[in-house]
Motif scaffolding. Structure first.
Motif, short mmCIF file in Angstrom:
data_model
loop_
_atom_site.label_atom_id
_atom_site.label_comp_id
_atom_site.label_asym_id
_atom_site.label_seq_id
_atom_site.Cartn_x
_atom_site.Cartn_y
_atom_site.Cartn_z
N CYS A 53 31.80 37.08 36.10
CA CYS A 53 33.15 37.45 36.48
C CYS A 53 34.04 37.07 35.40
CB CYS A 53 33.60 36.72 37.75
SG CYS A 53 35.20 37.16 38.29
N SER A 54 34.65 38.09 34.71
CA SER A 54 35.70 37.87 33.63
C SER A 54 37.11 37.96 33.99
CB SER A 54 35.40 38.70 32.26
OG SER A 54 34.12 38.29 31.92
N VAL A 55 38.02 37.18 33.53
CA VAL A 55 39.41 37.34 34.03
C VAL A 55 40.37 37.24 32.79
CG1 VAL A 55 39.21 36.83 36.47
CG2 VAL A 55 39.55 35.14 34.91
N VAL A 81 44.67 40.15 41.85
CA VAL A 81 44.70 38.69 41.76
C VAL A 81 43.81 37.93 42.93
CG1 VAL A 81 46.87 38.57 43.38
CG2 VAL A 81 46.10 36.65 41.97
N LYS A 82 43.22 37.18 42.69
CA LYS A 82 42.36 36.55 43.53
C LYS A 82 42.37 34.91 43.34
CE LYS A 82 39.88 39.30 46.11
NZ LYS A 82 38.66 39.59 45.92
N CYS A 96 36.57 37.12 42.65
CA CYS A 96 36.57 37.58 41.37
C CYS A 96 37.56 38.80 41.46
CB CYS A 96 35.04 38.30 40.95
SG CYS A 96 35.14 38.95 39.27
N PRO A 97 38.68 38.70 40.92
CA PRO A 97 39.41 39.83 41.06
C PRO A 97 39.26 41.23 40.40
CG PRO A 97 40.10 38.17 39.24
CD PRO A 97 38.99 37.74 39.68
N ASP A 103 42.93 43.13 33.69
CA ASP A 103 44.16 43.65 34.50
C ASP A 103 43.98 42.53 35.55
OD1 ASP A 103 41.88 44.54 35.75
OD2 ASP A 103 42.73 46.24 36.47
N SER A 104 43.52 41.28 35.29
CA SER A 104 43.43 40.47 36.30
C SER A 104 43.89 39.07 36.19
CB SER A 104 42.01 40.30 36.79
OG SER A 104 41.38 39.83 35.44
#
Length: 504
Positions: A53-55, A81-82, A96-97, A103-104
């Motif tokens: 999960c990449s942010v 957003v999360k 995971c957003p 774009d997170s």
């Protein structure tokens, strides 16, 4: 012969490890960042799909206003957003957003974890979203009060706990689900420009929005504070009865009605059911016991690695006998030590074990450690390559659960040893959840069944007796219409979940 020699060594280490005070290395931070990207992991080191999960970025607010500002920033810049806590203990990617990452924004409540306010007059506690469950319990108990419901694993934040439907076991009172003890919360939701792009909404006990917000999976807004109801302090008395499973389908209803916090652990391959006799008792009842569940204790890293190595050997050689010997040994050891109950806080000397509610309702001693200790950890810590497993959790209506047990028994009777891979973890843990007004709660009194089993290092590697475990899952979710626990399970459990009148 090699296996039995290893087993003797394992038992020697296990026994000594239970006598010597062992502390775990600190849990890893679920968020790791380099110069260009951040990666979110769960505590097992792998999501259900085994993909990262990449942010784009992560923020660590320390106050409610900083939390509101983070939501406002995401809204103003149209970012997905999360929120994640310092624990990140879910199996699905709820935190995971975005699957893309660019774009997170990830908001961590790891540093928003200090505010705990006790209202002794009105029997309530209000805590910041990121506060650990253990910190809330300890503060409540210091005030001579008790939190009635809690999940068995204490490595959760208060907001994460209610958002995913975490629960203990009870059909009494308000029930075993923590969200049914929520009497208010604060939630940060998007706003328009004049509102600063985000605002704090107070949701009280009589507000119909509470039934939507308290189990919301993080999709309605960002919970900033949680208010929970309390009771005057009490103790609990626990006894485990290891006995035959011959009448489990006839006994489970009465067991849930008779014992306020009762549960049942079923080991099909051993034809054994362990009934937990668990009831509250007055504060002046003698006893200062604790519930330090064996599976959540610190393990010597060598032991965790050795157990995993043995599992992999049994899987690669298709050794059902090896798994069954491990299941026999595990069940025997649990019986000898009361499954982690300790009469005086140190060792198990016999039943019943009586202790304060705060010391009996939840466990997780492997979470806590002096930074100087580096030879022990939680058994599933991904850094040590220890245990690696799936966890399936199905929630049944009580009337359908009877037939599920009968079907599992029929499957078991064909070849009991095929269930040893489940039994050497924790068998089938059977708990009780009361009907809830939460929209994503259960609509009637229900039975929750958890079972863990080996997960291969590679997704394409078949598991020993995989067909049996998958048949149990399919019977649960497809034949009997069980509902999945939001924070557990493989993806198949969520197929057609929207067709349930009210999913948990």
């Amino acid at each position: 012969m090699y296996y039995f020699r290893w087993l003797l060594g394992f038992l020697h280490l296990l026994v000594w490890g239970s006598i010597i005070l062992v502390h775990a290395i600190p849990a890893p931070d679920p968020v790791q960042c380099n110069r260009t990207i951040c990666t979110l992991s769960n505590s097992y080191g792998a999501w259900g799909d085994r993909k990262d999960c990449s942010v784009k970025s992560v923020v660590y607010p320390t106050t409610e206003e900083e939390l509101r500002s983070a939501v406002a920033h995401a809204n103003r810049n149209k970012l997905k957003v999360k929120v994640v806590s310092k624990f990140s203990h879910t199996i699905p990617k709820l935190a995971c957003p975005s699957s893309l990452g660019h774009d997170s924004l990830l908001i961590s409540t790891a540093k928003y974890d200090s505010g705990i306010e006790i209202d002794s007059v009105n029997l309530a506690v209000t805590a910041d979203a990121g506060v650990a469950l253990r910190d809330v319990i300890d503060k409540v108990e210091e005030a001579g009060l008790s939190l009635v419901a809690a999940p068995y694993w204490e490595g959760v934040s208060v907001a994460g706990m209610i958002s995913t439907g975490a629960h203990g076991s009870s059909w009494w009172g308000k029930g075993g689900a923590v969200h049914d003890h929520v009497i208010g919360l604060s939630m940060i939701v998007p706003g328009n420009e004049s509102e600063g792009y985000a605002k704090v909404k107070q949701i009280g006990a009589q507000d119909q929005l509470l039934n939507a917000a308290k189990v919301s999976l993080g999709i309605l807004g960002v919970i900033s504070k949680v208010k929970l109801s309390l009771e005057r302090g009490f103790k609990r008395s626990i006894t485990y009865n290891f006995t035959s499973d011959s009448s489990i389908e006839n006994n489970f209803m009465e067991h849930g009605k008779k014992y306020e916090f009762g549960d049942i652990t079923w080991y099909p391959s051993k034809h054994t059911a362990v009934y937990r006799y668990d009831s509250r008792v007055p504060m002046d009842t003698p006893g200062d016991g604790i519930n330090d569940f064996l599976g959540f204790q610190s393990n010597e890293i060598l032991i965790s690695k050795s157990v995993r190595a043995s599992e992999k050997l049994f899987e690669s050689t298709k050794s059902v006998n090896g798994e069954c010997t491990l299941a026999d040994t595990t069940l025997w050891y649990k019986k000898q030590i009361g499954n982690g109950l300790k009469n005086n806080g140190q060792i198990f000397t016999g039943y019943p074990v009586v202790g304060r509610q705060g010391k009996m309702q939840t466990s997780g001693s492997c979470l806590y450690s002096p930074k100087t200790r580096i030879d022990a950890s939680c058994a599933w810590d991904p850094r040590i390559k220890g245990l690696f497993f799936y966890e399936s959790t199905a929630i049944f209506t009580a009337t359908k659960f009877v037939d599920f047990i009968k079907d599992v028994k029929k499957l078991r009777d064909l070849k009991p040893e095929n269930f040893c891979g489940i039994d050497h973890y924790n068998g089938f843990l059977i708990r009780y959840i009361k009907a809830s007004k939460a929209y994503l709660g259960q609509s009637e009194d229900s039975i929750v069944v958890d079972f863990n089993y080996y997960r291969a290092d590679e997704a394409s590697t078949p598991r020993l007796n995989q067909d049996v475990m998958e048949e149990v899952e399919q019977m649960a979710f497809f034949k009997y219409g069980a509902r999945p626990h939001w924070a557990k399970n493989r993806n198949l459990a969520f197929l057609k979940v929207q067709s349930h009148p009210r999913a948990p």
